[in-house]
Design a protein around this motif. Structure first.
Motif, PDB file in Angstrom:
ATOM      1  N   ASP A  15       0.837  -1.209   0.000  1.00 46.43           N
ATOM      2  CA  ASP A  15       0.000   0.000   0.000  1.00 46.43           C
ATOM      3  C   ASP A  15       0.870   1.258   0.000  1.00 46.43           C
ATOM      4  N   VAL A  16       1.899   1.245   0.816  1.00 48.65           N
ATOM      5  CA  VAL A  16       2.803   2.396   0.883  1.00 48.65           C
ATOM      6  C   VAL A  16       3.525   2.573  -0.446  1.00 48.65           C
ATOM      7  N   ALA A  17       3.980   1.462  -1.019  1.00 47.19           N
ATOM      8  CA  ALA A  17       4.705   1.514  -2.289  1.00 47.19           C
ATOM      9  C   ALA A  17       3.835   2.110  -3.395  1.00 47.19           C
ATOM     10  N   ARG A  18       2.566   1.710  -3.449  1.00 46.01           N
ATOM     11  CA  ARG A  18       1.664   2.253  -4.475  1.00 46.01           C
ATOM     12  C   ARG A  18       1.549   3.772  -4.358  1.00 46.01           C
ATOM     13  N   ASN A  19       1.429   4.245  -3.141  1.00 47.40           N
ATOM     14  CA  ASN A  19       1.315   5.700  -2.935  1.00 47.40           C
ATOM     15  C   ASN A  19       2.606   6.425  -3.297  1.00 47.40           C
ATOM     16  N   LEU A  20       3.728   5.816  -2.997  1.00 48.91           N
ATOM     17  CA  LEU A  20       5.009   6.435  -3.338  1.00 48.91           C
ATOM     18  C   LEU A  20       5.215   6.489  -4.851  1.00 48.91           C
ATOM     19  N   VAL A  21       4.755   5.450  -5.547  1.00 50.46           N
ATOM     20  CA  VAL A  21       4.841   5.441  -7.012  1.00 50.46           C
ATOM     21  C   VAL A  21       3.999   6.584  -7.588  1.00 50.46           C
ATOM     22  N   MET A  22       2.823   6.803  -7.033  1.00 53.76           N
ATOM     23  CA  MET A  22       1.967   7.888  -7.503  1.00 53.76           C
ATOM     24  C   MET A  22       2.604   9.250  -7.218  1.00 53.76           C
ATOM     25  N   VAL A  23       3.276   9.372  -6.093  1.00 54.23           N
ATOM     26  CA  VAL A  23       3.994  10.624  -5.787  1.00 54.23           C
ATOM     27  C   VAL A  23       5.024  10.898  -6.871  1.00 54.23           C
ATOM     28  N   ALA A  24       5.799   9.876  -7.210  1.00 55.86           N
ATOM     29  CA  ALA A  24       6.850  10.039  -8.219  1.00 55.86           C
ATOM     30  C   ALA A  24       6.265  10.368  -9.590  1.00 55.86           C
ATOM     31  N   ASN A  25       5.164   9.715  -9.942  1.00 49.01           N
ATOM     32  CA  ASN A  25       4.561   9.922 -11.266  1.00 49.01           C
ATOM     33  C   ASN A  25       3.930  11.306 -11.412  1.00 49.01           C
ATOM     34  N   LEU A  26       3.400  11.842 -10.336  1.00 45.08           N
ATOM     35  CA  LEU A  26       2.631  13.091 -10.411  1.00 45.08           C
ATOM     36  C   LEU A  26       3.406  14.329  -9.973  1.00 45.08           C
ATOM     37  N   LEU A  27       4.574  14.133  -9.408  1.00 47.63           N
ATOM     38  CA  LEU A  27       5.287  15.244  -8.772  1.00 47.63           C
ATOM     39  C   LEU A  27       5.538  16.426  -9.705  1.00 47.63           C
ATOM     40  N   ASP A  28       5.931  16.161 -10.940  1.00 46.32           N
ATOM     41  CA  ASP A  28       6.270  17.250 -11.857  1.00 46.32           C
ATOM     42  C   ASP A  28       5.042  17.913 -12.467  1.00 46.32           C
ATOM     43  N   GLU A  29       4.036  17.121 -12.836  1.00 49.93           N
ATOM     44  CA  GLU A  29       2.879  17.648 -13.557  1.00 49.93           C
ATOM     45  C   GLU A  29       1.707  18.016 -12.652  1.00 49.93           C
ATOM     46  N   GLU A  30       1.472  17.223 -11.616  1.00 52.12           N
ATOM     47  CA  GLU A  30       0.330  17.456 -10.715  1.00 52.12           C
ATOM     48  C   GLU A  30       0.809  17.416  -9.265  1.00 52.12           C
ATOM     49  N   PRO A  31       1.574  18.416  -8.846  1.00 52.77           N
ATOM     50  CA  PRO A  31       2.165  18.378  -7.498  1.00 52.77           C
ATOM     51  C   PRO A  31       1.154  18.301  -6.360  1.00 52.77           C
ATOM     52  N   GLU A  32      -0.019  18.919  -6.525  1.00 56.15           N
ATOM     53  CA  GLU A  32      -1.022  18.867  -5.459  1.00 56.15           C
ATOM     54  C   GLU A  32      -1.516  17.434  -5.249  1.00 56.15           C
ATOM     55  N   GLN A  33      -1.726  16.713  -6.356  1.00 55.55           N
ATOM     56  CA  GLN A  33      -2.135  15.318  -6.233  1.00 55.55           C
ATOM     57  C   GLN A  33      -1.017  14.473  -5.635  1.00 55.55           C
ATOM     58  N   ALA A  34       0.210  14.756  -6.052  1.00 53.09           N
ATOM     59  CA  ALA A  34       1.360  14.037  -5.491  1.00 53.09           C
ATOM     60  C   ALA A  34       1.427  14.267  -3.979  1.00 53.09           C
ATOM     61  N   TYR A  35       1.164  15.493  -3.578  1.00 48.71           N
ATOM     62  CA  TYR A  35       1.174  15.836  -2.139  1.00 48.71           C
ATOM     63  C   TYR A  35       0.128  15.009  -1.395  1.00 48.71           C
ATOM     64  N   ALA A  36      -1.072  14.874  -1.983  1.00 46.44           N
ATOM     65  CA  ALA A  36      -2.139  14.098  -1.339  1.00 46.44           C
ATOM     66  C   ALA A  36      -1.719  12.648  -1.147  1.00 46.44           C
ATOM     67  N   TYR A  37      -1.110  12.058  -2.170  1.00 43.99           N
ATOM     68  CA  TYR A  37      -0.643  10.668  -2.041  1.00 43.99           C
ATOM     69  C   TYR A  37       0.463  10.551  -0.991  1.00 43.99           C
ATOM     70  N   SER A  38       1.313  11.571  -0.920  1.00 49.43           N
ATOM     71  CA  SER A  38       2.411  11.525   0.056  1.00 49.43           C
ATOM     72  C   SER A  38       1.881  11.551   1.486  1.00 49.43           C
ATOM     73  N   ARG A  39       0.764  12.261   1.691  1.00 50.89           N
ATOM     74  CA  ARG A  39       0.193  12.316   3.040  1.00 50.89           C
ATOM     75  C   ARG A  39      -0.391  10.962   3.435  1.00 50.89           C
ATOM     76  N   VAL A  40      -0.948  10.253   2.440  1.00 49.26           N
ATOM     77  CA  VAL A  40      -1.464   8.905   2.716  1.00 49.26           C
ATOM     78  C   VAL A  40      -0.310   7.989   3.121  1.00 49.26           C
ATOM     79  N   ALA A  41       0.770   8.034   2.344  1.00 50.74           N
ATOM     80  CA  ALA A  41       1.939   7.201   2.657  1.00 50.74           C
ATOM     81  C   ALA A  41       2.503   7.564   4.028  1.00 50.74           C
ATOM     82  N   LEU A  42       2.463   8.839   4.349  1.00 49.48           N
ATOM     83  CA  LEU A  42       3.000   9.301   5.629  1.00 49.48           C
ATOM     84  C   LEU A  42       2.167   8.776   6.793  1.00 49.48           C
ATOM     85  N   ARG A  43       0.840   8.737   6.610  1.00 52.99           N
ATOM     86  CA  ARG A  43      -0.028   8.201   7.668  1.00 52.99           C
ATOM     87  C   ARG A  43       0.202   6.704   7.863  1.00 52.99           C
TER      88      ARG A  43
END
Length: 269
Positions: A15-43
């Motif tokens: 579950d954590v890995a999936r969220n981290l992959v989404m952070v990496a994929n979205l970081l450049d183009e959709e940073p707000e979405q990447a941030y949301a996934y990072s908060r899930v991984a952080l929790r």
């Protein structure tokens, strides 16, 4: 990162890995979405250094510099690595504390960085100088063996671009143009807008062909709509003209019929 996630139960690690992959994929183009996934991984796994680092980069990309700095500090405490030192210093700049970023550039940790990290630290220090209104000092800060080297490294374009920008700020336009050209030459990945800066210095204006086509299509569509409206209006006018005589004829016939009826009534009387 995979090694760090192995410390978690398998399902949780996935579950954590999936969220981290989404952070990496979205970081450049959709940073707000990447941030949301990072908060899930952080929790899910706040005690994993890779998660704290990813959360830091997502916060940094969305301009949340205080959060980013806290996450980077946590990751550094967990790993003991100094590789995040330059971006931590840049967070200080983002928080409006360039003097702290400059102080970090003089700390022993900088000497432990690899060549790429040292170049990043130099870029941050130059930026801090500019933030403090020390443009000439920024130029001097960027002058280094890495800048003078003809070898192209991943950071070469950005270093040359920053130097050109610093030169332009102190009024050395001819030199700035030369270094923007050198930055463009080294910028194989399109990490800078050196070509735009060169065009600006040369007084060249570019027209976006796609935007121009879209504008032309919009204008043509408006013209067609106007023509259709005019045609409809003309048809309505013709109908009105045809209707008027018909209505007059009907009135005349009704009048004649009434007169005939009156005459008939009179004769019977």
């Amino acid at each position: 990162m995979r090694q760090e996630l192995m410390s978690l139960p398998k399902t949780l690690a996935e579950d954590v890995a999936r969220n981290l992959v989404m952070v990496a994929n979205l970081l450049d183009e959709e940073p707000e979405q990447a941030y949301a996934y990072s908060r899930v991984a952080l929790r899910l796994a706040s005690r994993v250094a890779a998660v704290r680092e990813a959360a830091g980069f997502a916060s940094y990309a969305t301009g949340k510099y205080s959060e980013a700095l806290a996450e980077f500090r946590a990751a550094r405490r967990m790993t003991g690595s100094v590789e995040l030192w330059p971006i931590m210093a840049d967070c200080e700049r983002g928080m409006g504390r360039p003097e702290r970023a400059l102080a970090m550039a003089g700390e022993p940790e900088v000497q432990k960085l690899d060549k790429a990290g040292q170049v990043e630290m130099r870029l941050v220090a130059a930026g801090a100088r500019k933030d403090m209104g020390q443009a000439e000092a920024a130029v001097v800060t960027l002058q280094s063996p890495e800048l003078a080297s003809n070898a192209v490294q991943p950071w070469t374009a950005r270093l040359r671009y920053a130097y050109a920008d610093a030169l332009l700020e102190v009024g050395r336009e001819t030199e700035a143009r030369e270094w923007f050209a050198k930055a463009l030459e080294a910028d194989q990945g399109g990490t800078t807008n050196a070509s735009d800066r060169l065009a600006e210095l040369d007084g060249v204006e570019f027209t976006d062909a796609l935007e121009e086509d879209a504008e032309n299509e919009a204008e043509a569509e408006v013209e067609v709509k106007d023509e259709v409206k005019d045609e409809v209006k003309d048809e309505d006018e013709v109908k009105d003209e045809v209707a008027e005589p018909a209505e007059a004829e009907d009135i005349e016939e009704a009048k004649d019929a009434k007169d005939a009826k009156d005459e008939e009534s009179g004769s019977q009387g």
